[in-house]
Design an enzyme around this catalytic site. Structure first.
Site, PDB file in Angstrom:
ATOM      1  N   SER A 152       0.845  -1.209   0.000  1.00  0.00           N
ATOM      2  CA  SER A 152       0.000   0.000   0.000  1.00  0.00           C
ATOM      3  C   SER A 152       0.874   1.250   0.000  1.00  0.00           C
ATOM      4  O   SER A 152       1.997   1.231   0.528  1.00  0.00           O
ATOM      5  CB  SER A 152      -0.871   0.023   1.263  1.00  0.00           C
ATOM      6  N   TYR A 166      -1.759  -0.778  10.343  1.00  0.00           N
ATOM      7  CA  TYR A 166      -1.914  -0.988   8.899  1.00  0.00           C
ATOM      8  C   TYR A 166      -0.698  -0.491   8.096  1.00  0.00           C
ATOM      9  O   TYR A 166      -0.097  -1.240   7.336  1.00  0.00           O
ATOM     10  CB  TYR A 166      -3.197  -0.317   8.406  1.00  0.00           C
TER      11      TYR A 166
HETATM   12  N1  LIG Z   1      -8.677  -0.322  -1.780  1.00  0.00           N
HETATM   13  C1  LIG Z   1      -7.632   0.438  -1.612  1.00  0.00           C
HETATM   14  O1  LIG Z   1      -7.700   1.645  -1.804  1.00  0.00           O
HETATM   15  C2  LIG Z   1      -6.314  -0.155  -1.168  1.00  0.00           C
HETATM   16  C3  LIG Z   1      -5.200   0.694  -1.127  1.00  0.00           C
HETATM   17  C4  LIG Z   1      -3.973   0.157  -0.754  1.00  0.00           C
HETATM   18  C5  LIG Z   1      -3.857  -1.200  -0.489  1.00  0.00           C
HETATM   19  N2  LIG Z   1      -4.957  -2.009  -0.534  1.00  0.00           N
HETATM   20  C6  LIG Z   1      -4.765  -3.433  -0.261  1.00  0.00           C
HETATM   21  O2  LIG Z   1      -5.388  -4.205  -1.268  1.00  0.00           O
HETATM   22  C7  LIG Z   1      -5.786  -5.464  -0.732  1.00  0.00           C
HETATM   23  C8  LIG Z   1      -7.259  -5.684  -1.035  1.00  0.00           C
HETATM   24  O3  LIG Z   1      -7.993  -4.686  -0.325  1.00  0.00           O
HETATM   25  P1  LIG Z   1      -9.429  -4.160  -0.772  1.00  0.00           P
HETATM   26  O4  LIG Z   1      -9.405  -2.694  -0.616  1.00  0.00           O
HETATM   27  O5  LIG Z   1      -9.857  -4.762  -2.049  1.00  0.00           O
HETATM   28  O6  LIG Z   1     -10.267  -4.729   0.486  1.00  0.00           O
HETATM   29  P2  LIG Z   1     -11.657  -5.463   0.643  1.00  0.00           P
HETATM   30  O7  LIG Z   1     -12.673  -4.936  -0.303  1.00  0.00           O
HETATM   31  O8  LIG Z   1     -11.949  -5.400   2.095  1.00  0.00           O
HETATM   32  O9  LIG Z   1     -11.319  -6.979   0.215  1.00  0.00           O
HETATM   33  C9  LIG Z   1     -10.556  -7.799   1.035  1.00  0.00           C
HETATM   34  C10 LIG Z   1     -10.628  -9.229   0.532  1.00  0.00           C
HETATM   35  O10 LIG Z   1      -9.844 -10.053   1.408  1.00  0.00           O
HETATM   36  C11 LIG Z   1     -10.678 -11.077   1.949  1.00  0.00           C
HETATM   37  N3  LIG Z   1     -10.217 -11.399   3.302  1.00  0.00           N
HETATM   38  C12 LIG Z   1     -10.229 -10.587   4.375  1.00  0.00           C
HETATM   39  N4  LIG Z   1      -9.767 -11.241   5.461  1.00  0.00           N
HETATM   40  C13 LIG Z   1      -9.454 -12.498   5.047  1.00  0.00           C
HETATM   41  C14 LIG Z   1      -8.957 -13.652   5.696  1.00  0.00           C
HETATM   42  N5  LIG Z   1      -8.677 -13.663   6.998  1.00  0.00           N
HETATM   43  N6  LIG Z   1      -8.748 -14.775   4.954  1.00  0.00           N
HETATM   44  C15 LIG Z   1      -9.039 -14.784   3.631  1.00  0.00           C
HETATM   45  N7  LIG Z   1      -9.528 -13.725   2.977  1.00  0.00           N
HETATM   46  C16 LIG Z   1      -9.737 -12.602   3.671  1.00  0.00           C
HETATM   47  C17 LIG Z   1     -12.089 -10.492   1.896  1.00  0.00           C
HETATM   48  O11 LIG Z   1     -13.129 -11.463   1.930  1.00  0.00           O
HETATM   49  P3  LIG Z   1     -13.821 -11.931   3.343  1.00  0.00           P
HETATM   50  O12 LIG Z   1     -14.138 -10.697   4.116  1.00  0.00           O
HETATM   51  O13 LIG Z   1     -15.031 -12.707   2.915  1.00  0.00           O
HETATM   52  O14 LIG Z   1     -12.813 -12.794   4.017  1.00  0.00           O
HETATM   53  C18 LIG Z   1     -12.032  -9.800   0.544  1.00  0.00           C
HETATM   54  O15 LIG Z   1     -12.169 -10.735  -0.504  1.00  0.00           O
HETATM   55  C19 LIG Z   1      -5.464  -5.402   0.771  1.00  0.00           C
HETATM   56  O16 LIG Z   1      -4.227  -6.027   1.011  1.00  0.00           O
HETATM   57  C20 LIG Z   1      -5.379  -3.909   1.045  1.00  0.00           C
HETATM   58  O17 LIG Z   1      -4.589  -3.624   2.163  1.00  0.00           O
HETATM   59  C21 LIG Z   1      -6.186  -1.513  -0.859  1.00  0.00           C
END
Ligand SMILES: NC(=O)c1ccc[n+]([C@@H]2O[C@H](COP(=O)([O-])OP(=O)(O)OC[C@H]3O[C@@H](n4cnc5c(N)ncnc54)[C@H](OP(=O)(O)O)[C@@H]3O)[C@@H](O)[C@H]2O)c1
Length: 267
Positions: A152, A166
């Protein structure tokens, strides 16, 4: 040198953790649209199965849901056993599943630290370790396997929101990426990280009440990231075009990190 060869990923097998929504779904969609068989994981079984069906139908491709909790050793072991029963090898592992925890400084809880570090850091190491035999089975100097860790911009810049664990966990993801890249490059497994800026998702949406307008106006590109931005970068890293990129941490953030400056007259 043709794009169809340089960026070809068809016929490969990928795992995208956290593929049921958000950035993981964007990555899975990019693979499926380009001939990759994709296993997606998440804890919430019904939503995961529905998403896998939706993506399979949309792209006429094989998207297989594997419900599991990757924040525990038991959950990871069950997942790896399942994968071993289904495939001899995998080509791409995308360590995307992640969690955040926000709380004011004075109350920031140990539960938050453990949740975030277990999933965002520890599980990336152990999942990759346990899947290394499957990743290396078909890996060669000409056609290496890939691991992409999703970090991130909060691991590169100091975040504005109170999510102490985080940003720390994401800086750890970036450094773990370099350490694992050094260890695995000799086995023809190339490890890199993507450091996303803002992308539409449940995680970011929850922090901004699903109103991205402020974030967009502050971004140098005046928008948040799109599925094409994320899928394109992942495909580059996994294709022949990315085969000389190792241990890199690549921001995909509209320029937040690359153009960050400091106005001395304001300090
Ligand atoms: N969106 C952004 O702006 C952003 C920016 C920087 C970095 N990121 C990174 O990108 C990645 C994806 O984030 P996102 O924003 O797409 O988040 P999100 O919408 O919350 O999606 C997270 C995914 O991970 C799964 N997950 C969560 N806990 C888990 C566990 N214990 N075991 C297996 N699966 C699990 C969730 O499904 P369940 O809840 O059903 O388990 C979901 O499929 C993360 O690493 C986040 O830190 C995102």
């Amino acid at each position: 040198m043709k794009i169809t060869e340089l960026f070809n990923v068809s016929g490969k097998i990928a795992i995208v953790t956290g593929g049921s929504r958000g950035i993981g779904e964007m990555i899975a969609a990019g693979f499926l649209a380009n001939g990759v068989k994709v296993y997606i994981t998440a804890r919430k079984e019904a939503a995961l199965i529905e998403k896998a069906k939706e993506l399979s139908d949309l792209y006429g491709a094989d998207c297989i849901p594997v419900p599991c909790d990757l924040s525990t050793m038991h959950g990871m072991e069950e997942f790896v056993t399942f994968m071993e029963s289904k495939e001899e090898h995998i080509d791409f592992l995308i360590n995307n599943a992640g969690a955040s925890w926000g709380e004011p400084y004075a109350e920031y809880s140990e539960k938050g630290w453990d949740k975030v570090m277990d999933l965002n850091v520890k599980s990336i190491f152990y999942l990759t370790q346990k899947l290394t035999p499957m990743l290396s089975l078909k890996a060669s100097a000409e056609d290496p396997s890939r691991v992409i860790n999703i970090g991130s911009v909060d691991g590169l810049n100091v975040p504005v929101i109170e999510a102490y664990a985080y940003g720390t966990s994401k800086a750890a993801v970036h450094h773990l990426t370099r350490i694992m890249a050094k260890r695995l490059v000799g086995e023809n497994i190339l490890v890199n990280a993507i450091a996303p800026g803002p992308y539409e998702s449940m995680m970011l949406g929850a922090a901004v009440n699903h109103d991205y307008s402020q974030i967009e106006s502050r971004n140098p590109r005046k928008r948040i990231g799109s599925p094409e931005d994320m899928a394109g970068l992942v495909i580059f890293l996994c294709s022949r075009a990315g085969a000389y990129t190792v241990g890199a941490v690549i921001p995909s953030d509209g320029g937040l990190v690359g153009t960050a400056g400091h106005d001395l007259s304001q300090s």
